[in-house]
Design a protein around this motif. Structure first.
Motif, PDB file in Angstrom:
ATOM      1  N   ASP A 258       0.805  -1.225   0.000  1.00  0.00           N
ATOM      2  CA  ASP A 258       0.000   0.000   0.000  1.00  0.00           C
ATOM      3  C   ASP A 258       0.841   1.280   0.000  1.00  0.00           C
ATOM      4  N   THR A 259       2.113   1.169  -0.395  1.00  0.00           N
ATOM      5  CA  THR A 259       2.941   2.364  -0.480  1.00  0.00           C
ATOM      6  C   THR A 259       2.407   3.310  -1.550  1.00  0.00           C
TER       7      THR A 259
ATOM      8  N   ARG B 223       0.377  10.951 -13.070  1.00  0.00           N
ATOM      9  CA  ARG B 223       0.047  11.165 -11.656  1.00  0.00           C
ATOM     10  C   ARG B 223      -0.952  10.116 -11.168  1.00  0.00           C
ATOM     11  N   ALA B 224      -1.894   9.751 -12.052  1.00  0.00           N
ATOM     12  CA  ALA B 224      -2.877   8.722 -11.703  1.00  0.00           C
ATOM     13  C   ALA B 224      -2.429   7.346 -12.178  1.00  0.00           C
ATOM     14  N   ASP B 225      -1.842   7.275 -13.378  1.00  0.00           N
ATOM     15  CA  ASP B 225      -1.477   5.987 -13.966  1.00  0.00           C
ATOM     16  C   ASP B 225      -0.434   5.245 -13.137  1.00  0.00           C
ATOM     17  N   TYR B 226       0.488   5.990 -12.489  1.00  0.00           N
ATOM     18  CA  TYR B 226       1.612   5.373 -11.787  1.00  0.00           C
ATOM     19  C   TYR B 226       1.319   5.251 -10.285  1.00  0.00           C
ATOM     20  N   GLN B 227       0.045   5.053  -9.955  1.00  0.00           N
ATOM     21  CA  GLN B 227      -0.370   4.898  -8.569  1.00  0.00           C
ATOM     22  C   GLN B 227      -1.380   3.760  -8.497  1.00  0.00           C
ATOM     23  N   THR B 228      -1.232   2.875  -7.516  1.00  0.00           N
ATOM     24  CA  THR B 228      -2.154   1.757  -7.396  1.00  0.00           C
ATOM     25  C   THR B 228      -3.440   2.172  -6.682  1.00  0.00           C
TER      26      THR B 228
ATOM     27  N   ALA C 167      -2.773   2.646  -2.814  1.00  0.00           N
ATOM     28  CA  ALA C 167      -1.746   3.571  -2.337  1.00  0.00           C
ATOM     29  C   ALA C 167      -2.285   4.484  -1.235  1.00  0.00           C
ATOM     30  N   LYS C 168      -1.618   4.473  -0.083  1.00  0.00           N
ATOM     31  CA  LYS C 168      -2.050   5.357   1.008  1.00  0.00           C
ATOM     32  C   LYS C 168      -0.907   5.845   1.889  1.00  0.00           C
ATOM     33  N   VAL C 169       0.272   5.196   1.844  1.00  0.00           N
ATOM     34  CA  VAL C 169       1.375   5.577   2.726  1.00  0.00           C
ATOM     35  C   VAL C 169       2.491   6.200   1.886  1.00  0.00           C
ATOM     36  N   ASP C 170       2.693   7.519   1.990  1.00  0.00           N
ATOM     37  CA  ASP C 170       3.698   8.217   1.196  1.00  0.00           C
ATOM     38  C   ASP C 170       5.096   7.649   1.432  1.00  0.00           C
TER      39      ASP C 170
ATOM     40  N   THR D 216       4.337  -2.278  -9.164  1.00  0.00           N
ATOM     41  CA  THR D 216       3.593  -2.234 -10.423  1.00  0.00           C
ATOM     42  C   THR D 216       2.581  -3.359 -10.614  1.00  0.00           C
ATOM     43  N   ALA D 217       2.731  -4.496  -9.948  1.00  0.00           N
ATOM     44  CA  ALA D 217       1.720  -5.545 -10.086  1.00  0.00           C
ATOM     45  C   ALA D 217       0.368  -5.059  -9.588  1.00  0.00           C
ATOM     46  N   GLY D 218       0.376  -4.168  -8.610  1.00  0.00           N
ATOM     47  CA  GLY D 218      -0.860  -3.634  -8.077  1.00  0.00           C
ATOM     48  C   GLY D 218      -1.582  -2.690  -9.024  1.00  0.00           C
ATOM     49  N   LEU D 219      -0.905  -2.234 -10.080  1.00  0.00           N
ATOM     50  CA  LEU D 219      -1.528  -1.310 -11.021  1.00  0.00           C
ATOM     51  C   LEU D 219      -2.668  -1.957 -11.803  1.00  0.00           C
TER      52      LEU D 219
END
Length: 336
Positions: free
Chosen positions: A58-59, A160-165, A168-171, A178-181
């Motif tokens: 969840d990074t 900004r949106a494409d490279y985030q799963t 994602a919640k913890v900066d 990338t598997a989470g994408l």
């Protein structure tokens, strides 16, 4: 092991430059012990079993690439790697050799001072603010730190949106898990209907993801340390799971790090685990992961998990079938 054992021919045009839409329409190569099956990510609920546990990272990727100027007026590019304190970060800089301790770097309204230089080319930079105020300034001034294989590392507004799963919640990451994408709310609902459970860990992916191996033997390679955390709730879920399915190599590396000292438990700390063939896996039963680059530590990891010859065969099939590689590419499902 010799690094060249993990080499293969990868046509550059197979390195994906954008993700597919919707995300769960990406192709999935199902690698079973005796066959290769061409599927899509949407088939995942039918490939798993009730009681399986998916473990996600969840990074959250921060806009860690900062473009600015030195006091001399020259340009500087800084890639933040890891937070060292409220106002202090470890970073790579270009041109790093021209920087001196005490140099002031300016990124719009944000400024930082070079506090130290290290033998590996990294620097410590102390900013003019800290905590939440600093993170807000980085969010405003920074750019998405795409790998150099994607449009030369140049990100745009879509990234900004494409490279985030979805999770994602913890900066803290400078690269996406990338598997989470590939996961969408619709896919998560279908997995829940199939009786598949989920849990989260956090591993902040560092700049080592971008670094090629510059050695001939794996024993000569040093992995960068990355910070991670396994919550107690996740440890409890693993203890009762039918099978543990790691979504990506980052979650796998963290789980296997913690398991070296016994059963999975709540844990927080740094890991520099480097997994190559011969490693004995203790936790993860299945691995969903993207296709990786030749001679990379990630291809070594999947070869350790599923077997080097099997992975060479799977990758040869993926190349011939024009699967899309790396961060924005397709994925494969592997059994231990």
């Amino acid at each position: 092991m010799l690094v060249n054992l993990f080499d293969f021919v990868l046509p550059q045009e197979l390195i994906a430059q954008r993700p597919v839409s919707p995300r769960d329409s990406a192709r999935l190569l199902d690698v079973t012990p005796d066959a290769l099956h061409d599927r899509t990510v949407r088939d995942l609920p039918n490939l798993l079993q009730a009681g399986d546990l998916l473990v996600f990272n969840d990074t959250k990727v921060i806009p860690a690439r900062l473009l600015g100027t030195r006091a001399s007026g020259g340009k500087v590019e800084v890639l933040l790697i890891r937070r060292q304190g409220a106002d202090r970060w470890l970073a790579f800089a270009r041109p790093g050799k021209r920087l001196k301790n005490g140099d002031i770097l300016t990124f719009g309204a944000l400024a930082g001072r070079v506090a130290a230089k290290h033998d590996d080319g990294s620097i410590d930079i102390v900013f003019d603010r800290g905590g939440a105020e600093l993170m807000a300034a980085i969010e405003s001034a920074g750019a998405v730190p795409l790998p150099p294989y994607i449009r030369g590392g140049t990100a745009d507004a879509r990234d900004r949106a494409d490279y985030q799963t979805l999770f994602a919640k913890v900066d803290g990451s400078v690269a996406a898990p990338t598997a989470g994408l590939h996961f969408t709310p619709e896919l998560m609902a279908a997995l829940d209907d199939a009786g598949v459970r989920t849990a989260n860990v956090t591993l902040h992916v560092g700049a080592g993801t971008f670094q090629p191996l510059r050695v001939d033997d794996t024993e000569q390679h040093t992995m960068h340390a990355e910070w991670g955390e396994v919550p107690q709730a996740t440890a409890n879920a693993i203890a009762t799971a039918k099978r543990v399915v790691s979504i990506g190599t980052t979650a796998l590396r963290l789980l296997e790090t913690v398991a070296r000292d016994g059963p999975i438990r709540a844990w927080a700390g740094e890991t520099d685990i480097f997994i190559t063939p011969g490693y004995r896996f203790r936790v993860v039963d299945l691995l969903l992961t993207n296709f990786h680059l030749p001679r990379s530590t990630l291809f070594m990891l999947v070869s350790a998990f599923a077997g080097l010859e099997r992975m060479k065969s799977a990758y040869a099939h993926a190349v011939a079938a024009r699967y899309r590689f790396y961060s924005y590419g397709d994925c494969c499902l592997l059994r231990r």
